[in-house]
Design a protein around this motif. Structure first.
Motif, PDB file in Angstrom:
ATOM      1  N   ARG A 185     -11.467  -1.366  -3.337  1.00 58.11           N
ATOM      2  CA  ARG A 185     -10.010  -1.116  -3.938  1.00 58.11           C
ATOM      3  C   ARG A 185      -9.858  -1.524  -5.319  1.00 58.11           C
ATOM      4  N   PRO A 186      -8.960  -0.857  -6.050  1.00 54.15           N
ATOM      5  CA  PRO A 186      -8.836  -1.051  -7.390  1.00 54.15           C
ATOM      6  C   PRO A 186      -8.184  -2.742  -7.763  1.00 54.15           C
ATOM      7  N   VAL A 237      -4.348   6.061  -6.292  1.00 57.18           N
ATOM      8  CA  VAL A 237      -5.526   6.151  -5.586  1.00 57.18           C
ATOM      9  C   VAL A 237      -5.708   7.577  -5.110  1.00 57.18           C
ATOM     10  N   LEU A 263      -5.978   5.674   1.861  1.00 58.65           N
ATOM     11  CA  LEU A 263      -6.903   4.753   2.186  1.00 58.65           C
ATOM     12  C   LEU A 263      -6.656   3.854   3.443  1.00 58.65           C
ATOM     13  N   ASN A 264      -5.267   3.717   3.462  1.00 60.45           N
ATOM     14  CA  ASN A 264      -4.716   2.735   4.368  1.00 60.45           C
ATOM     15  C   ASN A 264      -4.801   3.323   5.863  1.00 60.45           C
ATOM     16  N   CYS A 310      -7.223  -1.306   4.854  1.00 59.11           N
ATOM     17  CA  CYS A 310      -7.958  -0.475   3.782  1.00 59.11           C
ATOM     18  C   CYS A 310      -9.181  -0.059   4.039  1.00 59.11           C
ATOM     19  N   CYS A 338      -4.540  -3.726  -6.410  1.00 61.90           N
ATOM     20  CA  CYS A 338      -4.826  -4.182  -5.026  1.00 61.90           C
ATOM     21  C   CYS A 338      -5.108  -5.632  -4.687  1.00 61.90           C
ATOM     22  N   CYS A 357       0.932  -1.371   0.069  1.00 64.76           N
ATOM     23  CA  CYS A 357      -0.041  -0.009  -0.124  1.00 64.76           C
ATOM     24  C   CYS A 357       0.821   1.279   0.121  1.00 64.76           C
ATOM     25  N   CYS A 396      -0.424   4.786   0.823  1.00 65.47           N
ATOM     26  CA  CYS A 396      -1.816   5.156   0.229  1.00 65.47           C
ATOM     27  C   CYS A 396      -2.845   5.685   1.491  1.00 65.47           C
TER      28      CYS A 396
HETATM   29  S1  SF4 Z   1      -6.643   1.134  -2.100  1.00 67.11           S
HETATM   30 FE1  SF4 Z   1      -5.039  -0.435  -2.217  1.00 67.11          FE
HETATM   31  S2  SF4 Z   1      -3.222   0.683  -1.946  1.00 67.11           S
HETATM   32 FE2  SF4 Z   1      -4.745   1.735  -1.077  1.00 67.11          FE
HETATM   33  S3  SF4 Z   1      -5.229   0.997   1.225  1.00 67.11           S
HETATM   34 FE3  SF4 Z   1      -6.747   0.008  -0.274  1.00 67.11          FE
HETATM   35  S4  SF4 Z   1      -5.567  -2.129  -0.741  1.00 67.11           S
HETATM   36 FE4  SF4 Z   1      -3.994  -0.459   0.056  1.00 67.11          FE
END
Ligand code: SF4
Length: 206
Positions: free
Chosen positions: A119-120, A192, A107-108, A113, A123, A50, A105
């Motif tokens: 998530r894309p 992201v 979002l982490n 997450c 991921c 991440c 990231c």
């Molecule tokens: S979007 Fe992907 S990179 Fe970001 S926290 Fe979620 S799993 Fe991790």
């Protein structure tokens, strides 16, 4: 170039969202099957993926992430907008100084997450050795993450055929469909953090 997503409401995207959900479920199932074959379980590591600056290339992933952001409560949404803004500033600083450094990231949060369900693609697929078959080309093989190699496969010889081809192909079909729906032909390449900032700036999350 910003995608023209924001003149449309939730209803407009609803059937499309279902198709992405189905594709992601099938990716998750295959990944789980491959991971189970190897007895591999990601429980985090010192080289957290991440923190990698992955780019995402489809409006499809953007639309689904937007759906996830729309389901957050106001406080969390404001927090991730602010975290995404910080991450973008850090990327810019690093780029201006030619620094290559890992950045978490937005979002982490505490190693989880916040939008795991949304998530894309990368991921979901990252970590397990895979193959990709393209017509008229030799089969491409991709490695697992460093943890996978270290823990599961010191000899680096995959014993399970984890084939991403059908997933990429279905994602390409969905991408054609959403671009037609939105009349969008531009290039799409976002982290992201970039996706979240676009969603934030649009002021439209539902
Ligand atoms: S979007 Fe992907 S990179 Fe970001 S926290 Fe979620 S799993 Fe991790």
């Amino acid at each position: 170039m910003k995608p023209p997503l924001f003149n449309h409401d939730k209803k407009f995207f609803a059937p499309f969202i279902e198709k992405i959900r189905t594709l992601y479920s099938s990716m998750d199932r295959s990944c789980a099957e491959a991971a189970a074959h190897y007895g591999f379980e990601c429980s985090g590591c010192d080289d957290n993926c991440c923190e990698e600056r992955f780019y995402h290339y489809t409006l499809t992933e953007h639309v689904y992430l937007m759906e996830g952001v729309g389901g957050l409560d106001d406080e969390t949404r404001i927090e991730i907008f602010s975290r995404a803004d910080e991450v973008i500033q850090i990327y810019r600083l690093h780029d201006s100084k030619g620094i290559i450094k890992r950045v978490m990231c937005p979002l982490n949060l505490d190693s989880l997450c916040l939008l795991y369900e949304y998530r894309p693609m990368i991921c979901r697929l990252h970590g397990i050795p895979h193959i990709i078959r393209k017509p008229g080309q030799p089969e491409q093989q991709g490695p697992g993450c460093h943890k996978f190699d270290e823990v599961v496969m010191p000899d680096k010889t995959p014993s399970f055929e984890f084939d991403r081809t059908a997933f990429y192909s279905e994602m390409a079909s969905l991408e054609i469909e959403i671009r037609r729906m939105l009349n969008f032909n531009g290039r799409y390449k976002k982290t992201v953090a970039g996706m979240i900032m676009d969603i934030s700036e649009s002021g439209k999350t539902e």
